[in-house]
Design a protein around this motif. Structure first.
Motif, PDB file in Angstrom:
ATOM      1  N   ILE A   4       0.825  -1.090  -0.100  1.00  0.00           N
ATOM      2  CA  ILE A   4       0.098  -0.031   0.033  1.00  0.00           C
ATOM      3  C   ILE A   4       0.837   1.221  -0.038  1.00  0.00           C
ATOM      4  O   ILE A   4       0.396   2.310  -0.716  1.00  0.00           O
ATOM      5  CB  ILE A   4      -0.955  -0.092   1.287  1.00  0.00           C
ATOM      6  CG1 ILE A   4      -1.872  -1.249   0.902  1.00  0.00           C
ATOM      7  CG2 ILE A   4      -1.676   1.232   1.294  1.00  0.00           C
ATOM      8  CD1 ILE A   4      -2.775  -1.339   2.213  1.00  0.00           C
ATOM      9  N   LEU A   5       1.969   1.247   0.876  1.00  0.00           N
ATOM     10  CA  LEU A   5       2.948   2.235   0.856  1.00  0.00           C
ATOM     11  C   LEU A   5       3.611   2.571  -0.505  1.00  0.00           C
ATOM     12  O   LEU A   5       3.785   3.717  -0.944  1.00  0.00           O
ATOM     13  CB  LEU A   5       3.657   2.226   2.089  1.00  0.00           C
ATOM     14  CG  LEU A   5       3.404   2.360   3.261  1.00  0.00           C
ATOM     15  CD1 LEU A   5       4.322   1.587   4.340  1.00  0.00           C
ATOM     16  CD2 LEU A   5       3.002   3.754   3.652  1.00  0.00           C
ATOM     17  N   PHE A   6       3.813   1.566  -1.005  1.00  0.00           N
ATOM     18  CA  PHE A   6       4.586   1.603  -2.419  1.00  0.00           C
ATOM     19  C   PHE A   6       3.449   2.369  -3.207  1.00  0.00           C
ATOM     20  O   PHE A   6       4.085   3.309  -4.147  1.00  0.00           O
ATOM     21  CB  PHE A   6       4.856   0.355  -2.833  1.00  0.00           C
ATOM     22  CG  PHE A   6       5.624   0.071  -4.375  1.00  0.00           C
ATOM     23  CD1 PHE A   6       6.419   1.114  -5.035  1.00  0.00           C
ATOM     24  CD2 PHE A   6       5.726  -1.053  -5.155  1.00  0.00           C
ATOM     25  CE1 PHE A   6       7.085   1.346  -5.854  1.00  0.00           C
ATOM     26  CE2 PHE A   6       6.031  -1.048  -6.242  1.00  0.00           C
ATOM     27  CZ  PHE A   6       6.721   0.224  -6.903  1.00  0.00           C
ATOM     28  N   ILE A   7       2.494   1.910  -3.540  1.00  0.00           N
ATOM     29  CA  ILE A   7       1.320   2.395  -4.306  1.00  0.00           C
ATOM     30  C   ILE A   7       1.113   3.996  -4.021  1.00  0.00           C
ATOM     31  O   ILE A   7       0.916   4.910  -4.930  1.00  0.00           O
ATOM     32  CB  ILE A   7       0.365   1.876  -4.386  1.00  0.00           C
ATOM     33  CG1 ILE A   7       0.325   0.106  -5.130  1.00  0.00           C
ATOM     34  CG2 ILE A   7      -0.892   2.433  -5.192  1.00  0.00           C
ATOM     35  CD1 ILE A   7      -0.796  -0.635  -4.689  1.00  0.00           C
ATOM     36  N   ASN A   8       0.998   4.170  -2.727  1.00  0.00           N
ATOM     37  CA  ASN A   8       0.890   5.509  -2.451  1.00  0.00           C
ATOM     38  C   ASN A   8       1.832   6.494  -2.560  1.00  0.00           C
ATOM     39  O   ASN A   8       1.702   7.673  -3.011  1.00  0.00           O
ATOM     40  CB  ASN A   8       0.542   5.806  -0.768  1.00  0.00           C
ATOM     41  CG  ASN A   8      -0.926   5.134  -0.241  1.00  0.00           C
ATOM     42  OD1 ASN A   8      -1.709   5.064  -1.297  1.00  0.00           O
ATOM     43  ND2 ASN A   8      -1.105   4.792   0.992  1.00  0.00           N
ATOM     44  N   ARG A   9       3.140   5.974  -2.512  1.00  0.00           N
ATOM     45  CA  ARG A   9       4.342   6.987  -2.617  1.00  0.00           C
ATOM     46  C   ARG A   9       4.296   7.204  -4.320  1.00  0.00           C
ATOM     47  O   ARG A   9       4.610   8.352  -4.551  1.00  0.00           O
ATOM     48  CB  ARG A   9       5.461   5.948  -2.280  1.00  0.00           C
ATOM     49  CG  ARG A   9       6.989   6.540  -2.667  1.00  0.00           C
ATOM     50  CD  ARG A   9       7.374   7.566  -1.855  1.00  0.00           C
ATOM     51  NE  ARG A   9       8.635   8.114  -2.114  1.00  0.00           N
ATOM     52  CZ  ARG A   9       9.428   8.766  -1.193  1.00  0.00           C
ATOM     53  NH1 ARG A   9       9.153   9.101   0.038  1.00  0.00           N
ATOM     54  NH2 ARG A   9      10.730   9.260  -1.493  1.00  0.00           N
ATOM     55  N   ILE A  10       4.029   6.311  -5.128  1.00  0.00           N
ATOM     56  CA  ILE A  10       4.016   6.420  -6.583  1.00  0.00           C
ATOM     57  C   ILE A  10       3.009   7.522  -6.793  1.00  0.00           C
ATOM     58  O   ILE A  10       3.272   8.731  -7.482  1.00  0.00           O
ATOM     59  CB  ILE A  10       3.782   4.939  -7.412  1.00  0.00           C
ATOM     60  CG1 ILE A  10       4.936   4.376  -7.167  1.00  0.00           C
ATOM     61  CG2 ILE A  10       3.606   5.639  -8.796  1.00  0.00           C
ATOM     62  CD1 ILE A  10       4.831   2.905  -7.832  1.00  0.00           C
ATOM     63  N   LEU A  11       1.799   7.430  -6.342  1.00  0.00           N
ATOM     64  CA  LEU A  11       0.638   8.284  -6.630  1.00  0.00           C
ATOM     65  C   LEU A  11       0.951   9.564  -6.271  1.00  0.00           C
ATOM     66  O   LEU A  11       0.737  10.647  -6.834  1.00  0.00           O
ATOM     67  CB  LEU A  11      -0.593   7.697  -5.973  1.00  0.00           C
ATOM     68  CG  LEU A  11      -1.285   6.182  -6.539  1.00  0.00           C
ATOM     69  CD1 LEU A  11      -2.309   5.926  -5.851  1.00  0.00           C
ATOM     70  CD2 LEU A  11      -1.439   6.743  -8.004  1.00  0.00           C
ATOM     71  N   PHE A  12       1.459   9.793  -4.937  1.00  0.00           N
ATOM     72  CA  PHE A  12       1.814  11.246  -4.523  1.00  0.00           C
ATOM     73  C   PHE A  12       3.112  11.652  -5.084  1.00  0.00           C
ATOM     74  O   PHE A  12       2.893  12.884  -5.249  1.00  0.00           O
ATOM     75  CB  PHE A  12       2.012  10.883  -2.684  1.00  0.00           C
ATOM     76  CG  PHE A  12       0.889  10.585  -1.952  1.00  0.00           C
ATOM     77  CD1 PHE A  12      -0.248  10.944  -2.362  1.00  0.00           C
ATOM     78  CD2 PHE A  12       1.073   9.796  -0.654  1.00  0.00           C
ATOM     79  CE1 PHE A  12      -1.537  10.430  -1.830  1.00  0.00           C
ATOM     80  CE2 PHE A  12      -0.155   9.460  -0.100  1.00  0.00           C
ATOM     81  CZ  PHE A  12      -1.204   9.801  -0.348  1.00  0.00           C
TER      82      PHE A  12
END
Length: 629
Positions: free
Chosen positions: A456-464
């Motif tokens: 989840i953090l990996f996806i959030n990082r990319i999106l942000f």
């Protein structure tokens, strides 16, 4: 390689230890302040803050506390957050971006964003302010360990190194070898000296007597290098007669011998006598060489006397700082859409306020990554924003993928902690922003994943990161765009303007109304301009030609100024001609008289002054076919 590993390891251990000590004193909620304090501590070592330690300590203390208060207000509500974020990032962007020096905004900008991203309660706020005050003191302490007497220690090394380079240049000229590379080494040496002197000004204007001696020695060595260019140009001229070539070889041999003596003199600090009758020298360049060499000996003798007696006067009389050098006026001039400082400050403040609003409005737990991305990719020059955006995306994808794979395999918290620490250590070896982002991403996602889901953090990082880049690119394109071309034109105009101001000081010097401190300040600026131009990455023939022309003009102005100020011009007719002219440019009308003076005057000081004046007039007229002597 061994030295690199040793130095990087020691720095990493120091940073790691400092942060842990900082945590013990001020608690885990202020961990990231410790990170930015040590970042600022290392970053500011390239600037000498010891000339005004108390004043600089209070400046750092003031900005730290100011940012601490604003960060506390920013998290109280969305509206106040927009105002606080805009104000804080504008102040940081404006105060720590410079027209001529490398920007220093990174540590303070990150410190503010870390505080916004890791807010504290009202009860914890006094401790946070205390940690910020302590941080300001920590930045200053290494200054006394590293930068105390830095000018004195470094200048001697620069003089010796430059003397060796001049000897190499003479040998290259004799052997018809290219001198471009050795010229660059000499320029870099002298420019590094100018940067140190620029930081050693009290009230950002006054230099003490020892610093003035060091500046004069540096400029004189630079002048010798430029004198040698005349021999190189003639060497490249196939039409030169055998007699001229022979005379030139003799002059170069003499110069080589004298520079060897000078180098020994600087190294051993023992007076070396040289006996020469200038009246017997026919070559005007050799005459000027000896006059400059004699000046270096005089400056160095004065410098040694002051050092031995520990007498370093700083001007305290009634001489006022000129209006264009006053700090308040410099800041006011910067508040213009044509200013790179104002352009950058507005862009980073606006983008930061927008991203802060999004983070608060949607209550994003890792929304600070949007703000970090914006602060990272928005750059003073527009082109760099695009380059950094691409590299940040690449680094985020690679680093995120690596930490996702590693944490999917390794579940043990201790082993994961080692991976995070190792990523931080390996990141210290990177020089490219993309590579740095790989390890930063691993550290950021890895640290957060210790108590959360890595996927989840990996996806959030990319999106942000993508959202931050999108905001940054839009703001960069439409809000006060400032590209390298515009910045380059600004520097070109500044270089020409500085030389004209120096000519005006010569006009005043003729009337004994000059400001010596202003002249010294103006002489420091060209080196900073050249450094700034080199950072832009524009190394075409046009730039090199421009810098060469302006450097020769600056040096000729300096040499003429010294000859007039020290009364080395003994020819009464020439002195009268200077006094009767309202400005140097009016001497254009009597250029033939100046040329005749070079040929006919018996006074060497006058002969050299006429040569310098002629070079100035030729440069001012910017003629394709210039008069040569």
């Amino acid at each position: 390689m061994k030295k690199l590993i040793m130095s990087k390891t020691l720095i990493f251990l120091f940073v790691f230890s400092f942060i842990n000590v900082f945590i013990k004193f001020f608690g885990g909620s202020n961990t990231l302040i410790g990170v930015t304090v040590v970042t600022a501590m290392l970053m500011f070592l390239e600037r000498d803050l010891t000339i005004e330690p108390i004043k600089n300590t209070f400046k750092l203390l003031g900005i730290n506390v100011f940012l601490g208060v604003l960060s506390f207000l920013a998290v109280q509500n969305i509206g106040l957050g927009v105002v606080a974020n805009f104000t804080a990032l504008f102040v940081v962007g404006y105060l720590f971006t410079y027209d001529l020096k490398r920007p220093m905004y990174i540590a303070f900008g990150l410190q503010y964003l870390f505080m916004v991203g890791s807010p504290v309660s009202a009860n914890e706020f006094p401790v946070r302010l205390l940690s910020l005050a302590f941080g300001a003191l920590c930045i200053m302490i290494p200054q006394f360990l590293v930068n105390k007497n830095k000018l004195e220690k470094s200048s001697k090394k620069i003089f010796i190194s430059t003397s060796e380079d001049i000897l190499t240049k003479i040998r290259n000229i004799k052997e018809n070898k290219n001198i471009e590379e050795i010229n660059l080494k000499i320029e870099n040496n002298i420019n590094s000296l100018k940067k140190m002197l620029y930081d050693n000004r009290k009230d950002e204007f006054y230099l003490n007597d020892s610093a003035i001696d060091i500046l004069n020695m540096g400029l004189s060595l630079e002048r010798i290098s430029l004198i040698l260019d005349n021999y190189y140009d003639k060497k490249m001229n196939n039409n030169a007669s055998d007699l001229n070539n022979k005379n030139q070889e003799i002059c170069l041999d003499i110069m080589e011998s004298e520079i060897k003596k000078l180098k020994l003199y600087i190294e051993k600090e023992e007076l070396i006598e040289y006996d020469i009758n200038l009246d017997e020298i026919e070559d005007i360049n050799l005459c000027e060489f000896y006059i400059v060499l004699n000046n270096i000996h005089d400056y160095f003798d004065e410098y040694k006397k002051r050092k031995n007696t520990k007498s370093e006067k700083l001007y305290t009389g009634n001489l006022q700082i000129p209006s264009n050098f006053k700090i308040s006026n410099i800041h006011m001039r910067g508040l213009s859409k044509e200013s790179i400082r104002f352009s950058y400050a507005i862009k980073v403040a606006l983008a930061g306020a927008i991203s802060g609003f999004i983070m608060d409005y949607f209550n994003l737990s890792e929304g600070r990554w949007i703000m970090f991305t914006i602060f990272s990719v928005i750059q003073p020059y527009s082109e760099n924003c695009i380059i950094k955006s691409k590299k940040r995306i690449q680094g985020t994808l690679v680093g995120g993928t690596m930490i996702f794979i590693l944490f999917s395999i390794i579940k043990d918290p201790s082993a994961r902690g080692i991976i995070i620490v190792l990523a931080g250590y390996l990141g210290s070896y990177t020089t490219d922003y993309r590579d740095s982002m790989i390890f930063n991403t691993m550290s950021a996602i890895g640290s957060a994943a210790m108590i959360g889901s890595v996927s989840i953090l990996f996806i959030n990082r990319i999106l942000f990161v993508l959202l931050g880049i999108a905001i940054g690119l839009v703001v960069n394109k439409f809000i006060l765009p400032y590209d390298i071309k515009k910045g380059y034109k600004y520097l070109v105009d500044m270089y020409e303007r500085v030389n004209l101001e120096m000519i005006e000081e010569i006009n005043l010097c003729i009337k004994s109304k000059h400001n010596n401190y202003k002249m010294k300040n103006l002489l420091l600026v060209p080196g900073l301009i050249e450094d700034r131009m080199s950072l832009m990455g524009i190394n075409d023939k046009e730039q090199k030609h421009f810098i060469k022309e302006q450097k020769h003009l600056t040096s000729s102005i300096y040499n003429l100024y010294v000859n007039i100020a020290t009364n080395k011009i003994k020819d009464n007719d020439f002195n009268e001609m200077l006094k009767e002219s309202n400005c140097i440019s009016e001497c254009e009308e009597v250029k033939d008289v100046i040329i005749d003076s070079i040929k006919n005057t018996e006074d060497i000081g006058t002969k050299v002054a006429c040569k310098n004046l002629l070079q100035i007039l030729n440069s001012l007229n910017n003629k394709e076919q210039k008069i040569t002597v």
